[in-house]
Design a protein around this motif. Structure first.
Motif, PDB file in Angstrom:
ATOM      1  N   ASN A 169      33.363  42.398  44.582  1.00 16.08           N
ATOM      2  CA  ASN A 169      34.001  41.099  44.653  1.00 16.08           C
ATOM      3  C   ASN A 169      34.175  40.606  43.257  1.00 16.08           C
TER       4      ASN A 169
ATOM      5  N   ASN B  37      39.095  38.445  47.403  1.00 18.28           N
ATOM      6  CA  ASN B  37      37.872  38.773  48.311  1.00 18.28           C
ATOM      7  C   ASN B  37      38.421  38.988  49.680  1.00 18.28           C
TER       8      ASN B  37
ATOM      9  N   THR C 275      37.714  39.659  41.174  1.00 11.10           N
ATOM     10  CA  THR C 275      37.872  38.258  41.202  1.00 11.10           C
ATOM     11  C   THR C 275      37.303  37.483  39.801  1.00 11.10           C
TER      12      THR C 275
ATOM     13  N   ARG D 267      29.226  45.504  47.887  1.00  7.83           N
ATOM     14  CA  ARG D 267      30.355  44.410  48.204  1.00  7.83           C
ATOM     15  C   ARG D 267      30.249  43.558  46.973  1.00  7.83           C
TER      16      ARG D 267
END
Length: 97
Positions: free
Chosen positions: A55, A22, A59, A51
């Protein structure tokens, strides 16, 4: 060209799953916006619009890639057969594929 190659390499490194991606993505976007590359600026704007999904993609191990692949494949088969055959043949081709 050197800056573009560096930015592409750095972005490719983000595609390896890591909980710290991130912050790395934020730094990458800021660095990309600092360069004079208009097409890359458009790419960073699109990243910012989605976004949360980005992310999650960089992740988390859990994703719906396989499901989307099956959906895309099914739609492709359906479009190939449009107007030529009915549902039984479509079902048969999907189950064989």
């Amino acid at each position: 060209m050197t800056a573009l190659a560096t930015l592409i390499g750095d972005f490719a490194a983000l595609l390896t799953l890591d909980p710290g991606n991130n912050e790395r993505l934020t730094r990458w976007i800021n660095h990309a916006r600092a360069e004079n590359l208009p097409h890359l600026h458009a790419f960073t704007r699109d990243l910012e619009l989605d976004r949360h999904a980005m992310n999650a993609a960089i992740t988390q191990l859990i994703h719906n890639g396989r499901t989307e692949r099956v959906n895309t494949k099914t739609k492709l088969i359906k479009r190939k057969m449009y107007g030529r055959a009915g549902f039984p043949l479509l079902r048969h081709r999907i189950l064989l594929g």
